[in-house]
Design a protein around this motif. Structure first.
Motif, PDB file in Angstrom:
ATOM      1  N   PHE A 259      -5.001   1.606   0.056  1.00 35.04           N
ATOM      2  CA  PHE A 259      -4.525   2.942  -0.294  1.00 35.04           C
ATOM      3  C   PHE A 259      -3.462   3.312   0.732  1.00 35.04           C
ATOM      4  O   PHE A 259      -3.215   2.564   1.696  1.00 35.04           O
ATOM      5  CB  PHE A 259      -5.657   3.977  -0.343  1.00 35.04           C
ATOM      6  N   HIS A 260      -2.821   4.460   0.555  1.00 33.66           N
ATOM      7  CA  HIS A 260      -1.643   4.750   1.369  1.00 33.66           C
ATOM      8  C   HIS A 260      -1.954   5.386   2.714  1.00 33.66           C
ATOM      9  O   HIS A 260      -1.455   4.943   3.749  1.00 33.66           O
ATOM     10  CB  HIS A 260      -0.674   5.650   0.593  1.00 33.66           C
TER      11      HIS A 260
ATOM     12  N   PRO B 268       0.796  -1.240   0.000  1.00 31.04           N
ATOM     13  CA  PRO B 268       0.000   0.000   0.000  1.00 31.04           C
ATOM     14  C   PRO B 268       0.822   1.280   0.000  1.00 31.04           C
ATOM     15  O   PRO B 268       0.594   2.183   0.789  1.00 31.04           O
ATOM     16  CB  PRO B 268      -0.828  -0.132   1.281  1.00 31.04           C
ATOM     17  N   GLY B 269       1.782   1.392  -0.905  1.00 31.86           N
ATOM     18  CA  GLY B 269       2.469   2.654  -1.128  1.00 31.86           C
ATOM     19  C   GLY B 269       3.803   2.813  -0.421  1.00 31.86           C
ATOM     20  O   GLY B 269       4.103   2.143   0.562  1.00 31.86           O
ATOM     21  N   ASP B 270       4.620   3.734  -0.952  1.00 35.55           N
ATOM     22  CA  ASP B 270       5.980   4.025  -0.500  1.00 35.55           C
ATOM     23  C   ASP B 270       6.887   2.813  -0.724  1.00 35.55           C
ATOM     24  O   ASP B 270       7.134   2.019   0.189  1.00 35.55           O
ATOM     25  CB  ASP B 270       6.017   4.484   0.957  1.00 35.55           C
ATOM     26  N   LEU B 271       7.403   2.741  -1.942  1.00 37.89           N
ATOM     27  CA  LEU B 271       8.219   1.595  -2.350  1.00 37.89           C
ATOM     28  C   LEU B 271       9.695   1.837  -2.050  1.00 37.89           C
ATOM     29  O   LEU B 271      10.243   1.328  -1.079  1.00 37.89           O
ATOM     30  CB  LEU B 271       8.022   1.304  -3.843  1.00 37.89           C
TER      31      LEU B 271
ATOM     32  N   GLY C  43      -0.871   2.262   4.624  1.00 39.46           N
ATOM     33  CA  GLY C  43       0.507   2.391   5.085  1.00 39.46           C
ATOM     34  C   GLY C  43       0.720   3.753   5.725  1.00 39.46           C
ATOM     35  O   GLY C  43      -0.022   4.183   6.590  1.00 39.46           O
ATOM     36  N   HIS C  44       1.783   4.454   5.288  1.00 42.10           N
ATOM     37  CA  HIS C  44       2.074   5.849   5.640  1.00 42.10           C
ATOM     38  C   HIS C  44       2.556   6.026   7.081  1.00 42.10           C
ATOM     39  O   HIS C  44       3.616   6.611   7.318  1.00 42.10           O
ATOM     40  CB  HIS C  44       0.848   6.718   5.373  1.00 42.10           C
TER      41      HIS C  44
ATOM     42  N   VAL D 279       0.939  -3.061  -6.309  1.00 33.98           N
ATOM     43  CA  VAL D 279       1.320  -1.893  -5.516  1.00 33.98           C
ATOM     44  C   VAL D 279       0.410  -0.711  -5.838  1.00 33.98           C
ATOM     45  O   VAL D 279      -0.239  -0.655  -6.886  1.00 33.98           O
ATOM     46  CB  VAL D 279       2.789  -1.502  -5.795  1.00 33.98           C
ATOM     47  N   THR D 280       0.367   0.227  -4.902  1.00 29.43           N
ATOM     48  CA  THR D 280      -0.227   1.525  -5.180  1.00 29.43           C
ATOM     49  C   THR D 280       0.733   2.597  -4.670  1.00 29.43           C
ATOM     50  O   THR D 280       1.693   2.292  -3.971  1.00 29.43           O
ATOM     51  CB  THR D 280      -1.620   1.672  -4.549  1.00 29.43           C
TER      52      THR D 280
END
Length: 432
Positions: free
Chosen positions: A285-286, A168-171, A322-323, A199-200
């Motif tokens: 989502f992130h 869910p984001g930030d790769l 995530g985040h 991924v998003t």
């Protein structure tokens, strides 16, 4: 020297914009990668789902004349099939990417190991396709980065017998330093070349420079997802189905209000979901909507106000975000309070980023929050059948994958919530 100064200033600006009012503990050091001379060999290989029984193979070559072909078959060294794809590249300030290849292979058999080679040369890779029916297991980890903790997380995921990775984001945490996208691609290749990675985007993928560069150029070029296959016009939001699960990947950093393209696409996508075919409905989502950590408080409120009524009416079972660099699991919740027909929300932005952990929480703990902890780790989600799923979170504690939280989740289909809210969903979908 001037280039280094510019990049440093950009990095400081971005860091300030994504930082919050907490002091993170010291992270593990960033991984060091040896200098790699240019090579014609395929590198940074990863795969993703690309529609029913198809997989997209992505890789990069330094040789611009290398063809975008994939040879594949069910026996090692024997390739009975060949697929041709497309390629792209991009420039970013003083950086020029290699040739980025995207080739879709298939139709493929379910639960089958395939051996494949990219560009007609180089190493042989192997992948396993997901099952056609339940059960299926997902590995889940967001906010990965490229640190010692990242490596620990990836090592633990490698021990998990999973079918698809959800991120869910930030790769890469490249943050404008483009060669970090390349080192990230090499870091995850051992896993991402064998199982689909879906991924998003997160805030660290934006890389927007006003008047010079639009956001997400690097991300969109390197990590192409099945947005076209799902009727979306943006790589920042899409959906896919696998083994009885419908998964929607939304964009926290593109327009999401009721007049946006993303919102209209979401309504269309939800209208096509058949809960008899896919009894489970999951959204990623992130930026989390339910977050009792002091980090990033309220950042998801606007998106939540716009989209939660749709997700609630559609009886979404589980939301993964995530985040926030910590782990948190909620009860079934909607509109800020517990609701037996709401979604379980899980924040899992603890993959191993260089910024460290978000260790300060709001007290008292909200009624809807069940478990929260600031540790690096990953999640495993096993959809056992149409009515039951098992979620577990595994802490990276002293380099051992400790299972710290787990729960059985009953589907909203089995609870009767889907039937009860059918009229509510229909009304929302018909609203202009």
């Amino acid at each position: 020297m001037k280039l280094q100064l510019i990049l440093t200033l950009v990095f400081l600006i971005v860091s300030a914009s994504v930082a919050a009012d907490y002091v993170r503990p010291l992270p593990r050091k960033a991984l060091q990668f040896p200098w790699d001379p240019k090579s014609s060999q395929p590198q940074q290989v990863h795969i993703s789902l690309a529609g029913d029984k198809h997989i997209r193979v992505t890789w990069i070559t330094d040789d611009n004349s290398s063809p975008s072909i994939v040879e594949y078959g069910t026996l090692p060294g024997r390739y009975d099939n060949l697929a041709k794809g497309e390629s792209t590249s991009y420039s970013y300030l003083f950086y020029s990417s290699g040739k980025i290849h995207h080739t879709v292979i298939g139709p493929l058999e379910d639960s089958t190991v395939y051996f494949y080679r990219c560009g007609g040369q180089g190493l042989e890779f192997q992948l396993k396709t997901p099952p056609a029916q339940l059960p299926i297991t997902f590995a889940v980890a967001g906010d990965l980065g490229q640190t010692g903790w990242t490596k620990s997380t990836l090592d633990h995921i490698g021990q998990c017998n999973y079918d698809v990775h959800l991120l869910p984001g930030d790769l890469s945490y490249a943050d404008y330093i483009q060669h970090r996208w390349d080192t990230f691609g090499k870091l995850v290749q051992p896993l991402a070349s064998t199982r689909p990675w879906m991924v998003t985007q997160g805030n660290h993928e934006k890389e927007n420079i006003p008047l010079l560069k639009d956001g997400f150029e690097s991300y969109n070029a390197r990590w192409k997802m099945p947005f076209e296959e799902s009727g979306s016009n943006s790589n920042l939001y899409y959906s896919f189905e696998v083994a009885g699960v419908h998964i929607i990947m939304l964009g926290s950093y593109t327009d999401y209000d009721k007049y946006s393209e993303q919102y209209r696409w979401l309504k269309t996508d939800l209208s096509k979901v058949d809960r008899k075919k896919t009894p489970w409905l999951i959204v990623l989502f992130h930026v989390p909507w339910y977050n009792s950590n002091k980090a990033h408080q309220g950042e998801g409120d606007d998106m939540m106000a716009a989209m939660e009524p749709l997700l609630y009416a559609a009886s979404v079972d589980l939301v993964l975000a995530g985040h926030v660099h910590a782990y948190e699991r909620s009860k079934r919740v909607n509109n800020g309070r517990s609701d037996p027909c709401g979604a379980v929300h899980i924040t899992i932005g603890d993959g191993g980023n260089r910024e460290g952990l978000a260790s300060k929480y709001i007290n008292p703990q909200p009624e809807w929050s069940v478990f929260r902890e600031a540790s690096f780790g990953h999640g495993e989600l096993k959809m056992v059948n149409s009515t039951h799923a098992f979620w577990s979170w595994h802490r990276n504690d002293d380099d051992e994958p400790v299972k710290s939280d787990d729960i059985w989740i009953n589907s909203l289909v089995s609870s009767g919530c889907v039937d009860k809210k059918g009229h509510e969903l229909s009304n929302l979908l018909m609203t202009p």
